[in-house]
Design a protein around this motif. Structure first.
Motif, short mmCIF file in Angstrom:
data_model
loop_
_atom_site.label_atom_id
_atom_site.label_comp_id
_atom_site.label_asym_id
_atom_site.label_seq_id
_atom_site.Cartn_x
_atom_site.Cartn_y
_atom_site.Cartn_z
N TYR A 699 -64.75 68.99 -25.95
CA TYR A 699 -66.16 69.35 -26.05
C TYR A 699 -66.52 70.42 -25.01
CZ TYR A 699 -71.09 68.74 -27.05
OH TYR A 699 -72.38 68.95 -27.44
N ARG A 700 -65.97 70.28 -23.81
CA ARG A 700 -66.27 71.25 -22.78
C ARG A 700 -65.71 72.62 -23.15
NH1 ARG A 700 -65.23 68.96 -17.26
NH2 ARG A 700 -63.05 69.14 -17.80
N LEU A 703 -67.94 74.09 -25.67
CA LEU A 703 -69.18 74.57 -25.06
C LEU A 703 -68.93 75.89 -24.32
CD1 LEU A 703 -70.89 71.39 -23.60
CD2 LEU A 703 -71.56 72.71 -25.59
N ARG A 713 -77.01 75.32 -24.08
CA ARG A 713 -78.01 74.27 -24.17
C ARG A 713 -79.05 74.54 -23.10
NH1 ARG A 713 -78.81 69.25 -21.82
NH2 ARG A 713 -77.15 69.70 -20.35
N LYS A 715 -82.17 73.71 -20.56
CA LYS A 715 -82.43 72.53 -19.75
C LYS A 715 -83.47 71.66 -20.45
CE LYS A 715 -83.35 70.95 -15.18
NZ LYS A 715 -84.16 71.12 -13.99
N GLY A 716 -83.19 70.37 -20.52
CA GLY A 716 -84.12 69.46 -21.18
C GLY A 716 -83.79 69.27 -22.65
N GLU A 717 -82.90 70.10 -23.16
CA GLU A 717 -82.48 69.93 -24.55
C GLU A 717 -81.37 68.90 -24.56
OE1 GLU A 717 -81.70 73.08 -28.17
OE2 GLU A 717 -80.81 73.44 -26.24
N THR A 718 -81.46 67.92 -25.47
CA THR A 718 -80.38 66.93 -25.51
C THR A 718 -79.21 67.50 -26.27
OG1 THR A 718 -81.21 65.97 -27.55
CG2 THR A 718 -82.07 65.06 -25.50
N ARG A 719 -78.07 66.81 -26.14
CA ARG A 719 -76.86 67.28 -26.83
C ARG A 719 -77.10 67.33 -28.34
NH1 ARG A 719 -73.91 68.96 -23.22
NH2 ARG A 719 -73.33 67.75 -21.38
N GLY A 720 -77.78 66.28 -28.81
CA GLY A 720 -78.05 66.23 -30.25
C GLY A 720 -78.93 67.40 -30.69
N GLU A 721 -79.94 67.69 -29.90
CA GLU A 721 -80.84 68.80 -30.26
C GLU A 721 -80.09 70.12 -30.27
OE1 GLU A 721 -85.12 67.14 -28.55
OE2 GLU A 721 -83.71 68.14 -27.22
N ARG A 724 -78.10 70.33 -33.36
CA ARG A 724 -78.94 70.59 -34.53
C ARG A 724 -79.38 72.05 -34.55
NH1 ARG A 724 -80.39 65.31 -33.61
NH2 ARG A 724 -82.15 65.73 -32.25
N LEU A 741 -70.29 62.29 -28.07
CA LEU A 741 -71.29 61.34 -27.58
C LEU A 741 -70.82 59.92 -27.80
CD1 LEU A 741 -74.63 63.00 -28.67
CD2 LEU A 741 -73.73 62.73 -26.37
N LYS A 791 -73.31 72.98 -18.86
CA LYS A 791 -73.63 71.77 -18.09
C LYS A 791 -73.59 70.57 -19.02
CE LYS A 791 -74.46 73.35 -13.92
NZ LYS A 791 -74.70 74.70 -14.04
N ASP B 295 -78.98 60.37 -25.39
CA ASP B 295 -80.07 61.06 -24.71
C ASP B 295 -81.19 61.41 -25.69
OD1 ASP B 295 -78.33 62.67 -26.01
OD2 ASP B 295 -78.21 64.22 -24.46
N ASP B 296 -80.79 61.71 -26.92
CA ASP B 296 -81.77 62.04 -27.96
C ASP B 296 -82.80 60.94 -28.11
OD1 ASP B 296 -81.77 64.42 -29.15
OD2 ASP B 296 -80.58 63.85 -30.91
N LYS B 299 -85.13 60.61 -25.13
CA LYS B 299 -86.11 61.69 -25.09
C LYS B 299 -87.20 61.47 -26.13
CE LYS B 299 -86.54 66.65 -25.15
NZ LYS B 299 -85.95 67.91 -25.59
N LYS B 328 -87.83 64.64 -17.91
CA LYS B 328 -86.97 65.79 -18.19
C LYS B 328 -85.69 65.75 -17.35
CE LYS B 328 -87.30 70.68 -19.07
NZ LYS B 328 -88.09 71.89 -19.00
N GLU B 332 -81.92 65.07 -18.65
CA GLU B 332 -80.94 66.14 -18.44
C GLU B 332 -79.71 65.57 -17.73
OE1 GLU B 332 -80.92 69.20 -19.42
OE2 GLU B 332 -79.18 69.89 -18.30
N SER B 335 -77.70 63.77 -20.21
CA SER B 335 -76.96 64.69 -21.07
C SER B 335 -75.73 65.21 -20.35
CB SER B 335 -77.83 65.88 -21.47
OG SER B 335 -78.98 65.43 -22.14
#
Lengths: 791, 340
Positions: A699-700, A703, A713, A715-721, A724, A741, A791, B295-296, B299, B328, B332, B335
């Protein structure tokens, strides 16, 4: 409310600091009440304007450009007003002058302060520039204090000394005050927190200034002093000449530190002046007929001789001792005369030779007395100093077999403005005064003195192969009068055929011819002429050393041999009488010509005419000479001369900066290699990672590859988001994310399928770079830090 | 494609214990979404609350479809224990003059047996819609809330247990507050979610109106229903099989600490709210076809679970924004933890 008030107070205090420092600066530079008022106002108004400018819509670059244009406009307008007759007629010259000064002091600082403060409010890093500017303004006031001159700046220290106070605490206090002011300014600029970046920038600024400002040049620069109330600073080019000499002389005889140092200041100022108006002063100064200046030259008194004066009658006052020279080693000059060079004149100004004010030539004559061991800053002499047997001499360096090192100590009985030493001084060092009741000061000079007999001089070539064209032109500038060439040609005719092509033979021919055909006399009548040297040489050839030296130098230069005229003392070697001390008297003052020889450096080519109209000099009293020598030698507590070359901080820092600059590419390459190493490691890890780590490393790596393409990604965005968001571009990424995950957060170990993981990774990468061109793909690969953001 | 065969699917494998709960959620979702248009997220949240054994407070205006929603939910549940005479759905309209006994029930004297008989109130249902809960007196509110917390009512010193599947959807009108008794934070804490329902999207609204005009009312009868027992089993299975990683609990605690430290917050969230959050997260994961919480999920749910449990400092009006802001960093960190 309170914080707003605080903010306003801080801003106001910044304005006050600016206005105070501008006022102080103005009081030094243009000490008129109107100007000072203008400068103080400019500080306040400028700060206020800056406050509003910062809130305007103008861009910073626009602000700066506009300010530069405005300042240029203001300067042009002021200069126009000053040069227009109409204004001076209407207002009167003095009112016009003070008005224009005040205008300049109001407008220019206003614009500058406004722009600086506006910039700082927009971008806090500009605080560095502002603090630097105020610091420069404040420190320029105390610039005279450099190099530990406790008696400078005079305006500050003289009153203190007069009142019998020690100025040291005042200096310390002032330094602390300036520090507080600068900190206050820094704090006043913004209520926000100051970042370390500012501190760093300030250090870089200071370091950069220190690296690139020529400190050696600054040393020769003395602050412009406008308020010379005593009148002893009249310019040499001042044609009236009435009583000037006498006044100057009396000033000089007062002797005190004030007279001496102010004379020095006048000296550097006059250097430029003399160059500009030299032709005029040469003729007119002679017409004045006072001869006082020449007398001072003879006296070796504090008044500076920036140029040698021609006069009809060289004053002969009583013969007094001026200095004692102690020889640390026995030395007999090949010519039979010790030449102590104090000053050198090589700039041809149309009439005569004057001192070079640019600092580029004649650097073997020191401008100041040494305060520490000071090597002479001339390449060939410097080479000499560090020359060892094994080293191969450079092109243009001196012939080591022709010299020997001689250390002398000079104790000055009369005040001098600058030190003198034997030919080719390599270093000067201060000595403690052996007897302050008898001597003004003492110093030691190490010289490379010539040991080769004069007849061997013929083998040397004139000039120095390492000179550039400018230096050659400088030392060959001669009058365009065709009579010189004609005379030189005539003289060369007397030379036997086989010697005519040897440059030194020509020089000697001229020397011999002049010695034969000139008459030494302290009384001349050539000063009335606009061209005194020509009047002498093509006239009755009766004159004293200034005329002889100049004529010889011009003739040498006409023949293409670099020459100059030097000022100092010439003492017959016989006078020393085998002792180690030599007494120099005021009558030994002399001017002579020197030529430059490759390998020998500046070599005296003095003219001593066979015929003289003057009485022979009295012999010096040997016992007096001995006694003065003993007195001068009585310095048991003198520390051994500090032979270490002065550690030049600027030089060291420059070397450091250079080393850093040199090391930078390697450091950069090393860092780059490290970054690429990490990138490659992270990318290849999926192929050899253990199964348990596979979901993470795959995965790294994926990425990383997405990051290459700028897909990160946020900051504040989840992996799922994130998955998507990329689902339309890389459909495989969603599955990979899910697997990852599940491994990281899911219920315990499940068998991981290496092949499928690698397949997903490759699919994702392929999908991500579907639309990228080859060039962009290359860029993706070359990006060394894309993984940093993963990250 | 051999490799494909041998690979386990990331979603729940066949005959997985979580198949049943997932199916329950799917069926309920389908029915609710059929009957209520444009409320997908609210439906999801309500189902999560149902699965997590919590209750929902809807904050909305009249006529936004909440009764339809609650009614459909109640009707979607087949009462497989007919003998207890507990209906699937009851609606209580709260008014200021309501008494506790009006909702819990009352003991009446039976002349035949010459004894008191307990007559159950409307609260004895699987799904209870408490309309405008803030209009009634605190006495009634507390009776209601006791029932929600304890799953029992006490009348005349006798406790009557409520059904396992006791699920309350309460509503309150955010405007028109005159003569109301706003619920204190301590009572709001009983609700798992407080959901603010905004006007539905344009297309969905057109759909709703069209259905009425065309006389084509949505029929959910043909969609499969869910038995009461299934839901209870589903809860148990979910509790047992959905995994919550230690990183997730760390994240929850970090969020709570961050909220408590925030100057905009006067009183932060309780530890109980974190405990309640866990089953909600599990339900959310399950709803999204996972057997682990990510994490989804954190959140998504954090604002709904936490924002009504805070007292904000004066002048701060957006609890959702505060919770989002505070969570947040922690989300993070969660995540990032996956790459460790």
């Amino acid at each position: 409310m309170l914080s707003k008030l605080k903010h306003v107070l801080w801003v106001f205090s910044g304005a006050l600091i600016w206005s105070a420092s501008l006022g102080v600066l103005c009081s030094q530079r243009s000490p008129m009440a109107l100007s000072i008022l203008a400068a103080v106002t400019a500080g306040l108004v400028g700060a206020a304007s800056g406050f509003f400018l910062a809130r305007s819509r103008l861009r910073l670059a626009g602000l700066w450009l506009g300010a530069a244009a405005l300042i240029a406009l203001v300067c042009a307008l002021i200069s126009f007003a000053r040069n227009t007759t109409l204004f001076s007629v209407v207002l009167g010259p003095s009112l016009l002058f003070s008005l224009s000064e005040a205008c300049g002091w109001l407008l220019v600082p206003w614009i500058l302060v406004a722009v600086l403060r506006a910039s700082t409010q927009r971008q806090s890093a500009f605080v560095v520039l502002e603090v630097g500017a105020v610091g420069l303004v404040l420190s320029s006031i105390f610039a005279g204090h450099r190099d530990g001159f406790i008696n400078r700046p005079f305006f500050l220290v003289d009153p203190l000394f007069g009142a019998g106070w020690d100025p040291t605490p005042v200096f310390l206090g002032l330094g602390a005050l300036v520090g507080v002011v600068l900190i206050g300014l820094m704090a006043s600029l913004s209520a926000q927190r100051r970042s370390f970046l500012d501190l760093f920038l300030l250090m870089v600024l200071i370091f950069g200034c220190f690296l690139f400002v020529p400190v050696a040049r600054l040393k020769d620069f003395q602050g412009k002093q406008l308020h010379g109330g005593t009148g002893d600073l009249k310019l040499p080019g001042d044609g009236t000449g009435e009583g000037q000499g006498g006044q100057g002389g009396s000033q000089g005889q007062q002797g005190g530190s004030q007279g001496g140092s102010q004379g020095q200041q006048g000296g550097s100022q006059g250097g430029g002046q003399g160059q500009q108006g030299g032709a005029q002063s040469g003729g007119q100064g002679g017409q004045g007929g006072q001869g006082g200046e020449q007398q001072q030259g003879q006296d070796g008194q504090s008044q500076q001789t920036d140029e040698l004066k021609f006069s009809d009658r060289q004053e002969q006052e009583k013969d007094s001792p001026v200095a004692v020279v102690i020889f640390r080693d026995d030395y007999e000059p090949p010519g039979g005369v010790y030449y102590f060079r104090q000053d050198a004149f090589s700039v041809y100004n149309g009439t005569k030779l004057v001192r070079d004010a640019s600092g580029k030539f004649d650097r073997d004559a020191l401008n100041d007395f040494p305060t520490r061991a000071t090597p002479v800053d001339v390449p060939e002499l410097r080479d000499f100093r560090f020359f060892s047997e094994t080293d191969k001499p450079r092109v243009g360096s001196l012939d080591p077999t022709a010299f020997k090192q001689l250390e002398t100590t000079v104790a000055l009985i009369a005040e001098h403005s600058r030190p003198f030493g034997l030919n080719n001084p390599v270093s000067f060092a201060p000595r403690s005064n052996p007897d302050p009741s008898k001597f003004q000061r003492a110093y030691s000079v190490t010289s490379m003195v010539v040991t080769k007999p004069y007849k061997e001089i013929l083998q040397y070539q004139p000039g120095n192969p390492s000179w550039d064209q400018e230096t050659w032109d400088h030392y060959l500038a001669a009058p365009r009068d065709p009579r010189y060439a004609k005379l030189a040609e005539e003289i060369l005719q007397t030379l036997p055929e086989e010697y005519r092509d040897i440059p030194m033979a020509r020089v000697i021919a001229i020397k011999l011819w002049m010695e034969k055909n000139c008459i030494y006399s302290l009384t001349t009548k050539h000063n009335a002429s606009d061209t005194p040297v020509e009047s002498f040489l093509f006239g009755d050839r009766t004159g004293y050393c200034v005329f002889l030296g100049h004529s010889a130098a011009y003739l040498y230069r006409t023949l293409g041999i670099p020459a100059r005229v030097c000022h100092g003392y010439a003492v017959e070697a016989a006078q020393r009488g085998g002792g180690s001390s030599l007494l120099i008297r005021s009558k030994n003052a002399h001017e002579w010509a020197e030529v430059y020889l490759d390998g020998l450096g500046w070599t005296d080519m003095d003219i001593s005419p066979e015929r003289t109209l003057e009485k022979p000099q009295e012999q010096v009293d040997q016992s007096l000479q001995q006694m003065m020598g003993e007195l001068a030698r009585k310095d048991p507590e003198d520390p051994p001369p500090d032979d270490k070359p002065r550690q030049d901080l600027q030089e060291i820092l420059r070397k450091l900066a250079l080393a850093l600059l040199k090391a930078f590419p390697w450091c950069f390459l090393a860092v780059l290699a490290g970054l690429y190493g990490i990138k490659i490691y992270r990318r290849t890890r999926p192929y050899f990672a253990p199964d348990a780590r596979l979901p993470v490393v795959v995965y790294r790596a994926t990425l990383d590859k997405l990051a290459d393409r700028g897909l990160l990604r946020t900051k504040g965005e989840t992996r799922g988001e994130f998955a998507r968001r990329l689902s339309s571009l890389c459909p495989s990424f969603a599955e990979l994310t899910e697997r990852h995950l599940e491994h990281a957060l899911g219920p315990g170990a499940r068998p991981s399928n290496r092949q499928r993981y690698l397949q997903l990774m490759q699919e994702t990468t392929r999908q991500a770079e579907r639309h990228a061109s080859f060039g962009r793909k290359l860029l993706f690969i070359l990006n060394p830090i894309s993984w940093w953001w993963v990250k | 494609m051999e490799t494909m065969e041998s690979i386990e699917t990331p979603a729940i494998a066949a005959r997985h214990p979580l198949d049943i709960p997932a199916g329950v959620i799917r069926r309920l979702q389908a029915r609710l979404k059929r009957s209520v248009k444009g409320r997908d997220e609210v439906i999801d949240l309500i189902l999560i609350a149902l699965m997590a054994d919590g209750h929902v407070l809807l904050e909305d205006y009249p006529g936004s479809g909440k009764t339809t929603l609650a009614k459909t939910l109640g009707e979607s549940i087949i009462d497989d224990v007919e003998e207890d005479e507990i209906p699937s759905f009851r609606r209580i309209q709260f008014t200021p003059d309501l008494l506790p006994s009006d909702i819990t029930g009352v003991s009446v004297f039976d002349v035949d047996s010459a004894s008191f008989h307990f007559r159950r109130g409307p609260i004895f249902a699987y799904v209870v819609l408490g309309d405008e809960i803030n209009r009634t007196s605190p006495k009634v509110q507390s009776a209601m809330l006791e029932a929600m917390a304890e799953k029992q009512v006490t009348v005349d010193n006798v406790s009557y247990p409520l059904n396992d599947l006791f699920f309350v959807i309460a509503t309150q009108n955010p405007l028109d507050l005159a003569g109301t008794f706003p619920l204190p934070v301590a009572q709001l804490d009983r609700f798992l979610f407080k959901v603010r329902m905004d006007y539905i999207a344009r297309e969905a609204e057109i759909d709703v109106v069209n259905n009425r005009i065309l006389g084509n009312p949505v029929r959910e009868e043909d969609l499969p229903k869910v038995r009461r027992g299934e839901i209870v089993d589903a809860r148990r299975a979910m509790e047992e099989h959905v995994k919550v990683n230690a990183h997730v609990s760390t994240c929850l605690v970090d969020i709570a600490r961050s909220i408590r430290a925030n100057p905009k917050v006067m009183q932060g969230i309780s530890t109980r709210s974190l405990v309640l959050m866990v089953p909600a997260l599990k339900a959310a994961a399950l709803m999204r076809g996972r057997d682990y919480v990510t994490d989804d999920d954190v959140k998504w749910l954090a604002p709904y679970v936490f924002s009504h449990r805070l007292s904000l400092a004066p002048g701060v009006v957006e609890p959702h924004a505060v919770v989002k802001e505070c969570s947040k960093e922690a989300v993070e960190a969660l995540s990032r933890a996956t790459l460790k």
